[in-house]
Motif scaffolding. Structure first.
Motif, PDB file in Angstrom:
ATOM      1  N   GLU A 144       4.047  12.675   2.639  1.00 37.01           N
ATOM      2  CA  GLU A 144       2.766  12.569   3.344  1.00 37.01           C
ATOM      3  C   GLU A 144       2.391  11.091   3.487  1.00 37.01           C
ATOM      4  N   CYS A 145       1.663  10.784   4.548  1.00 38.60           N
ATOM      5  CA  CYS A 145       1.290   9.388   4.801  1.00 38.60           C
ATOM      6  C   CYS A 145      -0.173   9.384   5.243  1.00 38.60           C
ATOM      7  N   ASP A 146      -0.964   8.424   4.705  1.00 40.07           N
ATOM      8  CA  ASP A 146      -2.407   8.461   5.006  1.00 40.07           C
ATOM      9  C   ASP A 146      -2.757   7.755   6.310  1.00 40.07           C
ATOM     10  N   GLU A 196       0.836  -1.213   0.000  1.00 39.80           N
ATOM     11  CA  GLU A 196       0.000   0.000   0.000  1.00 39.80           C
ATOM     12  C   GLU A 196       0.862   1.250   0.000  1.00 39.80           C
ATOM     13  N   VAL A 197       1.930   1.214   0.802  1.00 35.62           N
ATOM     14  CA  VAL A 197       2.843   2.358   0.859  1.00 35.62           C
ATOM     15  C   VAL A 197       3.515   2.566  -0.506  1.00 35.62           C
ATOM     16  N   CYS A 198       3.965   1.474  -1.111  1.00 35.55           N
ATOM     17  CA  CYS A 198       4.628   1.563  -2.422  1.00 35.55           C
ATOM     18  C   CYS A 198       3.698   2.197  -3.452  1.00 35.55           C
ATOM     19  N   GLU A 199       2.442   1.786  -3.412  1.00 38.55           N
ATOM     20  CA  GLU A 199       1.461   2.325  -4.353  1.00 38.55           C
ATOM     21  C   GLU A 199       1.305   3.835  -4.141  1.00 38.55           C
ATOM     22  N   LYS A 200       1.217   4.212  -2.870  1.00 33.18           N
ATOM     23  CA  LYS A 200       1.009   5.609  -2.504  1.00 33.18           C
ATOM     24  C   LYS A 200       2.200   6.499  -2.920  1.00 33.18           C
ATOM     25  N   ILE A 201       3.414   6.012  -2.683  1.00 35.97           N
ATOM     26  CA  ILE A 201       4.599   6.853  -2.941  1.00 35.97           C
ATOM     27  C   ILE A 201       5.159   6.644  -4.345  1.00 35.97           C
ATOM     28  N   GLY A 259       3.478   8.768  17.675  1.00 33.81           N
ATOM     29  CA  GLY A 259       2.530   8.647  16.570  1.00 33.81           C
ATOM     30  C   GLY A 259       1.468   7.647  16.937  1.00 33.81           C
ATOM     31  N   THR A 260       0.397   7.591  16.156  1.00 38.60           N
ATOM     32  CA  THR A 260      -0.594   6.541  16.384  1.00 38.60           C
ATOM     33  C   THR A 260       0.083   5.203  16.070  1.00 38.60           C
ATOM     34  N   PRO A 261      -0.354   4.112  16.710  1.00 40.92           N
ATOM     35  CA  PRO A 261       0.276   2.814  16.407  1.00 40.92           C
ATOM     36  C   PRO A 261      -0.119   2.353  15.001  1.00 40.92           C
ATOM     37  N   ASP A 262       0.664   2.732  14.015  1.00 39.80           N
ATOM     38  CA  ASP A 262       0.379   2.389  12.623  1.00 39.80           C
ATOM     39  C   ASP A 262       1.705   2.119  11.919  1.00 39.80           C
ATOM     40  N   MET A 263       1.877   0.884  11.463  1.00 45.03           N
ATOM     41  CA  MET A 263       3.153   0.483  10.870  1.00 45.03           C
ATOM     42  C   MET A 263       3.472   1.191   9.561  1.00 45.03           C
ATOM     43  N   LYS A 264       2.471   1.846   8.981  1.00 48.76           N
ATOM     44  CA  LYS A 264       2.744   2.511   7.696  1.00 48.76           C
ATOM     45  C   LYS A 264       3.781   3.621   7.839  1.00 48.76           C
TER      46      LYS A 264
END
Ligand code: MG
Length: 379
Positions: A277-279, A19-24, A258-263
């Motif tokens: 930026e990160c969603d 998902e991160v790869c797609e976003k960036i 940060g919020t507990p989010d591995m992204k």
């Protein structure tokens, strides 16, 4: 933008990494999974990868048939994992394989000159010295994906190594925080698989319940940041908002929150030294009226104490406790041993034989086999 291979693409980290790869806009060239054919096929098509590998060889023919209408190269087994790890068009390998199985792929990727986004903590726990030396020799980066190590790494930006006096590694404490030894006698697999803050795979969730995960992270941090065990403090922080901290030579303390989010850590490893930026959800501090901190209970959670001892002893001791744990967790998940037995078996691994001194990759693999056998016989 980076060109990436993802080892373990169907797991919790792997799916978020995609998902991160797609976003960036990072290009994913190669992906691998152990067993999850449906998701692996879906990912291969969606991301138009060039190579896909299934570690379970029995599923190879099925995967090959499914992707017969594409030009995707289909591989299997350990060889397939290594092909993905060394794929020539990839410059970065995100390794989220579970367990010591991640070590050789990391080493091969380093030797092929790839930067490593490391989510497989067993790579450094079992092969720390060899991995760090190889990365230095090849001039490749090891970028932490583990949330705590990413936090420390983020705090370190702009600091020199000699300015960092101490690392403070935070731990959620897992589902059994505050439990006595007596209370732990009757806990079930279902309870152990229920983590309060993070949603993760079964192995790491059990490791979080035994605090073995924090022990592995202690060893990982020692290698990654060149620190002794005595310079790394573990603090239980139930809310998982502060992901870890560093104390500098002037006693200033820096933290990453940060919020507990591995992204966030996944993305930072893939965009470093830049930030994009990160969603993810923004942290709202006022949602947390009370941030709490406690000392870990080393007496009750024996696996954590054993890891601390193992890194102090050096040599193959960290590898031994890790492999004992991998075997013990497997037996716990198969309903063969109790929850408390996991920590006892990890501790036993420290006394099996003299594991001090230098080691080779071969020694690590032999230790893995002999410790697993030992744990099976004494379990
Ligand atoms: Mg972690």
């Amino acid at each position: 933008m980076k060109n990436i291979s993802i080892l373990g693409s169907t797991g919790s980290i792997g799916t978020q990494a995609l998902e991160v790869c797609e976003k960036i806009g990072a290009k994913v060239y190669a992906i691998t999974a152990n067993n999850n054919l449906d998701l692996l096929e879906e990912q291969a098509r969606k991301f138009k990868v060039e190579l896909v590998s299934i570690t379970n060889k029995e599923l190879y023919t099925d995967l090959k048939t499914r992707l017969a209408d594409t030009n995707i190269k289909v591989c299997c087994g350990e060889e397939g994992l290594l092909e993905a790890a060394t794929y020539d068009k990839s410059d970065t390998v995100l390794n989220s394989v579970v367990g010591i199985a991640g070590l050789i792929p990391t080493m091969e990727a380093i030797n092929a000159g790839k930067d490593i986004a490391l989510a497989n903590k067993e790579t450094l726990v079992t092969g720390g010295k060899l991995v760090i030396e190889a990365a230095k020799k090849k001039g490749v980066k090891i970028l932490p994906v583990d949330s705590e190590h990413s936090a420390i790494f983020q705090c370190m930006q702009g600091c020199s190594e000699k300015e960092i006096k101490k690392i403070i590694l935070t731990a959620s404490g897992g589902p059994f925080f505050g439990f006595t030894y007596e209370q732990l006698k009757n806990v079930t697999k279902a309870q152990a698989l229920k983590h309060p803050n993070w949603s993760m795979g079964a192995k790491i969730t059990i490791d979080s319940a035994t605090l073995m995960n924090k022990g592995l992270e202690l060893i990982e941090a020692a290698w990654l940041f060149n620190k002794k065990a005595e310079d790394i403090e573990i603090v239980v922080h139930r809310e998982s908002v502060i992901h870890s901290l560093i104390e500098l030579c002037d006693n200033a303390v820096l933290a990453q929150l940060g919020t507990p989010d591995m992204k966030i850590p996944i993305q930072y490893a893939l965009t470093y030294p830049d930030r994009l930026e990160c969603d993810t959800k923004c942290l709202s501090l006022t949602d947390y009226t009370n941030l709490t901190f406690y000392k870990p209970d080393y007496q009750t959670f024996k696996a954590l104490a054993a890891c601390k001892k193992a890194i102090e002893l050096g040599g193959l001791y960290p590898c031994a406790v890790n492999c004992a744990n991998e075997q013990a967790v497997k037996m716990f998940l198969d309903d063969k041993i109790s929850f408390l037995r996991i920590g006892e078996l990890v501790e036993e691994a420290l006394h099996f034989k003299d594991y001090s001194g230098n080691y080779t990759l071969n020694d690590i693999m032999n230790t893995n086999l002999e410790i697993r056998e030992y744990v099976k016989t004494i379990a």
